[in-house]
Design a protein around this motif. Structure first.
Motif, PDB file in Angstrom:
ATOM      1  N   SER A   1       0.808  -1.221  -0.155  1.00 55.55           N
ATOM      2  CA  SER A   1       0.008  -0.009  -0.027  1.00 55.55           C
ATOM      3  C   SER A   1       0.835   1.370  -0.082  1.00 55.55           C
ATOM      4  CB  SER A   1      -0.964   0.005   1.115  1.00 55.55           C
ATOM      5  OG  SER A   1      -1.563  -1.229   0.990  1.00 55.55           O
ATOM      6  N   PHE A   2       1.901   1.028   0.392  1.00 54.64           N
ATOM      7  CA  PHE A   2       2.848   2.327   0.413  1.00 54.64           C
ATOM      8  C   PHE A   2       3.889   2.304  -0.536  1.00 54.64           C
ATOM      9  CE2 PHE A   2       1.580   2.002   5.179  1.00 54.64           C
ATOM     10  CZ  PHE A   2       1.066   3.138   5.300  1.00 54.64           C
ATOM     11  N   GLY A   3       3.638   1.567  -1.837  1.00 58.02           N
ATOM     12  CA  GLY A   3       4.440   1.637  -2.846  1.00 58.02           C
ATOM     13  C   GLY A   3       5.705   0.671  -2.557  1.00 58.02           C
ATOM     14  N   GLY A   4       6.948   1.111  -3.197  1.00 56.74           N
ATOM     15  CA  GLY A   4       8.000   0.176  -3.019  1.00 56.74           C
ATOM     16  C   GLY A   4       9.233   0.853  -3.665  1.00 56.74           C
ATOM     17  N   GLY A   5      10.462   0.578  -3.528  1.00 52.11           N
ATOM     18  CA  GLY A   5      11.618   0.962  -4.358  1.00 52.11           C
ATOM     19  C   GLY A   5      11.987   2.267  -3.802  1.00 52.11           C
ATOM     20  N   ILE A   6      12.496   3.392  -4.545  1.00 52.52           N
ATOM     21  CA  ILE A   6      12.846   4.578  -4.135  1.00 52.52           C
ATOM     22  C   ILE A   6      11.902   5.499  -3.824  1.00 52.52           C
ATOM     23  CG2 ILE A   6      15.301   4.224  -5.282  1.00 52.52           C
ATOM     24  CD1 ILE A   6      13.808   6.425  -7.508  1.00 52.52           C
ATOM     25  N   HIS A   7      10.527   4.999  -4.302  1.00 47.79           N
ATOM     26  CA  HIS A   7       9.504   5.999  -3.911  1.00 47.79           C
ATOM     27  C   HIS A   7       8.410   5.451  -2.776  1.00 47.79           C
ATOM     28  CE1 HIS A   7       9.837   8.812  -7.356  1.00 47.79           C
ATOM     29  NE2 HIS A   7      10.187   7.863  -8.025  1.00 47.79           N
ATOM     30  N   HIS A   8       9.145   4.533  -2.160  1.00 48.40           N
ATOM     31  CA  HIS A   8       8.158   4.012  -0.925  1.00 48.40           C
ATOM     32  C   HIS A   8       8.018   5.402  -0.248  1.00 48.40           C
ATOM     33  CE1 HIS A   8       7.733   2.057   3.042  1.00 48.40           C
ATOM     34  NE2 HIS A   8       7.306   1.291   2.317  1.00 48.40           N
ATOM     35  N   CYS A   9       6.841   5.260   0.475  1.00 46.14           N
ATOM     36  CA  CYS A   9       6.193   6.347   1.199  1.00 46.14           C
ATOM     37  C   CYS A   9       6.875   6.563   2.611  1.00 46.14           C
ATOM     38  CB  CYS A   9       4.709   6.215   1.475  1.00 46.14           C
ATOM     39  SG  CYS A   9       3.897   7.355   2.529  1.00 46.14           S
ATOM     40  N   LEU A  10       7.441   7.966   2.495  1.00 44.43           N
ATOM     41  CA  LEU A  10       8.193   8.395   3.577  1.00 44.43           C
ATOM     42  C   LEU A  10       7.422   8.422   5.059  1.00 44.43           C
ATOM     43  CD1 LEU A  10      10.114  11.677   2.475  1.00 44.43           C
ATOM     44  CD2 LEU A  10      11.116   9.701   3.879  1.00 44.43           C
ATOM     45  N   GLY A  11       6.199   8.611   4.931  1.00 40.54           N
ATOM     46  CA  GLY A  11       5.294   8.773   6.176  1.00 40.54           C
ATOM     47  C   GLY A  11       4.795   7.386   6.504  1.00 40.54           C
ATOM     48  N   ALA A  12       5.188   6.317   5.766  1.00 38.07           N
ATOM     49  CA  ALA A  12       4.536   4.869   6.228  1.00 38.07           C
ATOM     50  C   ALA A  12       4.256   4.647   7.509  1.00 38.07           C
ATOM     51  CB  ALA A  12       5.053   3.661   5.409  1.00 38.07           C
ATOM     52  N   GLN A  13       5.245   4.899   8.434  1.00 41.68           N
ATOM     53  CA  GLN A  13       5.420   4.604   9.819  1.00 41.68           C
ATOM     54  C   GLN A  13       4.645   5.526  10.615  1.00 41.68           C
ATOM     55  OE1 GLN A  13       6.539   1.315   9.079  1.00 41.68           O
ATOM     56  NE2 GLN A  13       6.718   1.545  11.503  1.00 41.68           N
ATOM     57  N   LEU A  14       4.493   6.629  10.087  1.00 44.40           N
ATOM     58  CA  LEU A  14       3.475   7.779  10.713  1.00 44.40           C
ATOM     59  C   LEU A  14       2.070   7.143  10.664  1.00 44.40           C
ATOM     60  CD1 LEU A  14       3.181  10.429  12.381  1.00 44.40           C
ATOM     61  CD2 LEU A  14       3.490  11.410  10.120  1.00 44.40           C
ATOM     62  N   ALA A  15       1.688   6.939   9.499  1.00 42.13           N
ATOM     63  CA  ALA A  15       0.393   6.491   9.053  1.00 42.13           C
ATOM     64  C   ALA A  15      -0.156   5.205   9.873  1.00 42.13           C
ATOM     65  CB  ALA A  15       0.158   6.354   7.661  1.00 42.13           C
ATOM     66  N   ARG A  16       1.043   4.281  10.025  1.00 45.57           N
ATOM     67  CA  ARG A  16       0.604   3.201  10.710  1.00 45.57           C
ATOM     68  C   ARG A  16       0.441   3.533  12.257  1.00 45.57           C
ATOM     69  NH1 ARG A  16       4.785   0.756   6.962  1.00 45.57           N
ATOM     70  NH2 ARG A  16       3.657  -1.411   6.139  1.00 45.57           N
ATOM     71  N   LEU A  17       1.324   4.392  12.749  1.00 40.52           N
ATOM     72  CA  LEU A  17       1.394   4.789  14.293  1.00 40.52           C
ATOM     73  C   LEU A  17      -0.172   5.696  14.452  1.00 40.52           C
ATOM     74  CD1 LEU A  17       2.306   5.149  17.158  1.00 40.52           C
ATOM     75  CD2 LEU A  17       3.506   7.310  16.080  1.00 40.52           C
ATOM     76  N   GLU A  18      -0.630   6.511  13.638  1.00 43.08           N
ATOM     77  CA  GLU A  18      -1.767   7.082  13.725  1.00 43.08           C
ATOM     78  C   GLU A  18      -3.017   6.195  13.669  1.00 43.08           C
ATOM     79  OE1 GLU A  18      -1.141  11.330  12.222  1.00 43.08           O
ATOM     80  OE2 GLU A  18      -1.025   9.933  10.697  1.00 43.08           O
ATOM     81  N   ALA A  19      -2.931   5.303  12.686  1.00 42.35           N
ATOM     82  CA  ALA A  19      -4.251   4.189  12.680  1.00 42.35           C
ATOM     83  C   ALA A  19      -4.110   3.400  13.991  1.00 42.35           C
ATOM     84  CB  ALA A  19      -4.014   3.628  11.319  1.00 42.35           C
ATOM     85  N   GLU A  20      -3.001   3.024  14.227  1.00 42.71           N
ATOM     86  CA  GLU A  20      -2.848   2.070  15.653  1.00 42.71           C
ATOM     87  C   GLU A  20      -3.648   2.794  16.803  1.00 42.71           C
ATOM     88  OE1 GLU A  20       0.427   0.513  18.664  1.00 42.71           O
ATOM     89  OE2 GLU A  20       0.987   0.669  16.638  1.00 42.71           O
ATOM     90  N   LEU A  21      -3.194   4.110  17.159  1.00 44.36           N
ATOM     91  CA  LEU A  21      -3.647   4.819  18.171  1.00 44.36           C
ATOM     92  C   LEU A  21      -4.974   5.149  18.013  1.00 44.36           C
ATOM     93  CD1 LEU A  21      -0.351   7.298  18.916  1.00 44.36           C
ATOM     94  CD2 LEU A  21      -1.314   5.162  20.142  1.00 44.36           C
ATOM     95  N   VAL A  22      -5.710   5.473  17.071  1.00 45.69           N
ATOM     96  CA  VAL A  22      -6.944   5.652  16.621  1.00 45.69           C
ATOM     97  C   VAL A  22      -7.774   4.561  17.145  1.00 45.69           C
ATOM     98  CG1 VAL A  22      -8.734   5.772  14.908  1.00 45.69           C
ATOM     99  CG2 VAL A  22      -6.870   7.621  14.920  1.00 45.69           C
ATOM    100  N   PHE A  23      -7.342   3.190  16.603  1.00 48.33           N
ATOM    101  CA  PHE A  23      -8.178   1.925  16.772  1.00 48.33           C
ATOM    102  C   PHE A  23      -8.160   1.562  18.238  1.00 48.33           C
ATOM    103  CE2 PHE A  23      -7.365   1.291  12.332  1.00 48.33           C
ATOM    104  CZ  PHE A  23      -8.706   1.279  11.771  1.00 48.33           C
ATOM    105  N   THR A  24      -7.081   1.775  18.743  1.00 45.36           N
ATOM    106  CA  THR A  24      -7.008   1.477  20.338  1.00 45.36           C
ATOM    107  C   THR A  24      -7.858   2.602  21.005  1.00 45.36           C
ATOM    108  OG1 THR A  24      -4.448   1.070  20.098  1.00 45.36           O
ATOM    109  CG2 THR A  24      -5.043   1.758  22.239  1.00 45.36           C
ATOM    110  N   ALA A  25      -7.835   3.719  20.772  1.00 44.27           N
ATOM    111  CA  ALA A  25      -8.719   4.656  21.720  1.00 44.27           C
ATOM    112  C   ALA A  25     -10.330   4.315  21.344  1.00 44.27           C
ATOM    113  CB  ALA A  25      -8.345   6.157  21.044  1.00 44.27           C
ATOM    114  N   LEU A  26     -10.470   4.020  19.980  1.00 45.92           N
ATOM    115  CA  LEU A  26     -12.229   3.615  19.884  1.00 45.92           C
ATOM    116  C   LEU A  26     -12.173   2.433  20.533  1.00 45.92           C
ATOM    117  CD1 LEU A  26     -12.074   4.239  15.748  1.00 45.92           C
ATOM    118  CD2 LEU A  26     -13.195   5.515  17.802  1.00 45.92           C
ATOM    119  N   ILE A  27     -11.488   1.691  20.814  1.00 45.61           N
ATOM    120  CA  ILE A  27     -11.940   0.400  21.370  1.00 45.61           C
ATOM    121  C   ILE A  27     -11.913   0.603  23.014  1.00 45.61           C
ATOM    122  CG2 ILE A  27     -10.822  -1.948  22.323  1.00 45.61           C
ATOM    123  CD1 ILE A  27      -9.898  -2.299  19.378  1.00 45.61           C
TER     124      ILE A  27
END
Length: 411
Positions: A352-378
């Motif tokens: 989902s974040f592509g690959g190679g030299i254009h792999h998304c810089l913000g991939a880990q940030l997006a993962r962290l934000e989603a993880e914390l949102v789902f944690t808080a909703l639960i």
């Protein structure tokens, strides 16, 4: 029934129509046919689709595939298209340029997205999640997209870019990203005019932000980029403006869609939502599965720099190629029973974040934000339900897959 919820057609000759409401509602049956019948498929529009995981993964790392953004746009719109403000601005973004320019531009922002920096942001992001939920908790209802999935990543990227709090109202009010410009189907004149206006408004603001940070430097990404521009040989004014705009857009749009698409998928497979509530330790892995299951970025584009063979098919030099990330994520050669959501699935490595030299810089940030949102909703809204889960309101975009709205209620 919402007309965006009609099932995609699965019969007849293969035809790629990514703005068809049925396709937008559910592109995955079409992807399945592509993988089975024509994994390297030439469309009526003249470009090629790659749909299998191994072909997509290999091509994203193959230097024979480049960007050639201007050439692609001229073939799509005509020789004069780069005079359009939206296209001219986009052409300076690291998203669409090849080395050495890509290497230079990416190097200027990489340190802002290191794993250590992202990990250090966890407490701040959790507080922001709680603040957004505090705004709606007593109401018993919200639009997940506008009230949470959009607001959170906008605030986070505004923090990173140093956008003052009293400047954020327009950004928080709704999406400022015109995802249609990234679609392989040409925009109408009306859509292009709208994209030009949005680009000009955004550029005017980011010019003001850069001027502010020249006068009042801070510990933020815009200040760093302004210093690089002032050095004279690392960043032009057009690149400065365009890439701050890119960081702002990419910094929130994919996260918004990851949260929205992910929460919808969980509620359309309620046993998985219950499983997550019963065992929150699964959340980090669940985010990977949600990325795989309904990717917020469905495709990325390249052009062949020379003749290239893929799966026994020869792609001539100068061919436009669409790598279908959403299809690669559902390839049964890599994921058993790929159309089933399984938050306990092992060895998930979404494209989902592509690959190679254009792999998304913000991939880990997006993962962290989603993880914390789902944690808080639960933790805070365990009775949350989505009353419109069976008639989702999808945005009329293909490349950036997401919802216009997602009403939620709780007891």
């Amino acid at each position: 029934m919402n007309d965006m919820s009609r099932p995609a057609r699965a019969e007849g000759p293969l035809a790629f129509d990514p703005l068809d409401p049925g396709f937008i509602a559910d592109p995955y049956p079409f992807y399945r046919r592509l993988r089975e019948e024509a994994p390297v498929f030439r469309t009526e529009q003249g470009f090629w689709l790659l749909s299998r995981h191994d072909d997509v993964a290999a091509s994203l790392r193959d230097k024979r595939f480049g960007k050639d953004f201007a050439g692609t746009m001229r073939r799509r719109y005509g020789e004069d298209v780069m005079g359009e403000p939206a296209m001219a601005n986009l052409s300076h973004m690291m998203l669409v340029v090849d080395p050495p320019d890509h290497t230079r531009l990416r190097g200027l922002v990489t340190k802002a997205f290191t794993a250590r920096r992202i990990a250090d942001m966890r407490p701040r992001i959790r507080r922001l999640v709680d603040q957004q939920l505090d705004r709606v908790a007593d109401k018993g209802a919200m639009d997940v997209i506008l009230d949470l999935a959009h607001r959170l990543p906008v605030i986070v990227i505004c923090d990173m870019l140093g956008i003052p709090e009293d400047h954020r109202g327009a950004f928080l009010a709704g999406s400022n990203v015109g995802g249609r410009i990234l679609d392989p189907v040409p925009m109408t004149r009306e859509e292009l005019d709208h994209a030009n206006l949005s680009t000009q408004m955004g550029s005017a603001y980011f010019d003001q932000l850069c001027d502010l940070r020249r006068r009042e430097p801070q510990d933020d990404l815009t200040t760093e980029l302004v210093r690089a521009e002032e050095a004279g040989d690392r960043l032009t004014p057009a690149e400065l403006r365009a890439n701050i705009g890119l960081l702002f857009g990419a910094g929130h749009e994919t996260t918004t869609n990851l949260i929205g698409n992910g929460l919808l998928a969980l509620h359309r497979a309620p046993e998985q939502w219950q499983r997550l509530k019963d065992d929150p330790s699964l959340i980090a892995g669940a985010v990977e599965e949600l990325l795989r299951f309904d990717s917020s970025v469905q495709m990325t584009a390249r052009v062949t720099n020379e003749e290239v063979g893929v799966a026994g098919v020869t792609l001539p030099a100068g061919s436009g190629v669409i790598m279908l990330l959403g299809s690669a994520n559902r390839d049964p050669a890599h994921y058993p029973d790929p159309d089933r959501l399984d938050i306990g699935r092992q060895n998930v490595r979404p494209m989902s974040f592509g690959g190679g030299i254009h792999h998304c810089l913000g991939a880990q940030l997006a993962r962290l934000e989603a993880e914390l949102v789902f944690t808080a909703l639960i933790e805070r809204l365990p009775t949350l339900e989505l009353p419109e889960r069976d008639r989702p309101d999808w945005r009329r975009n293909f490349t950036l897959r997401g919802l216009n709205k997602l009403p939620a209620v709780w007891h």
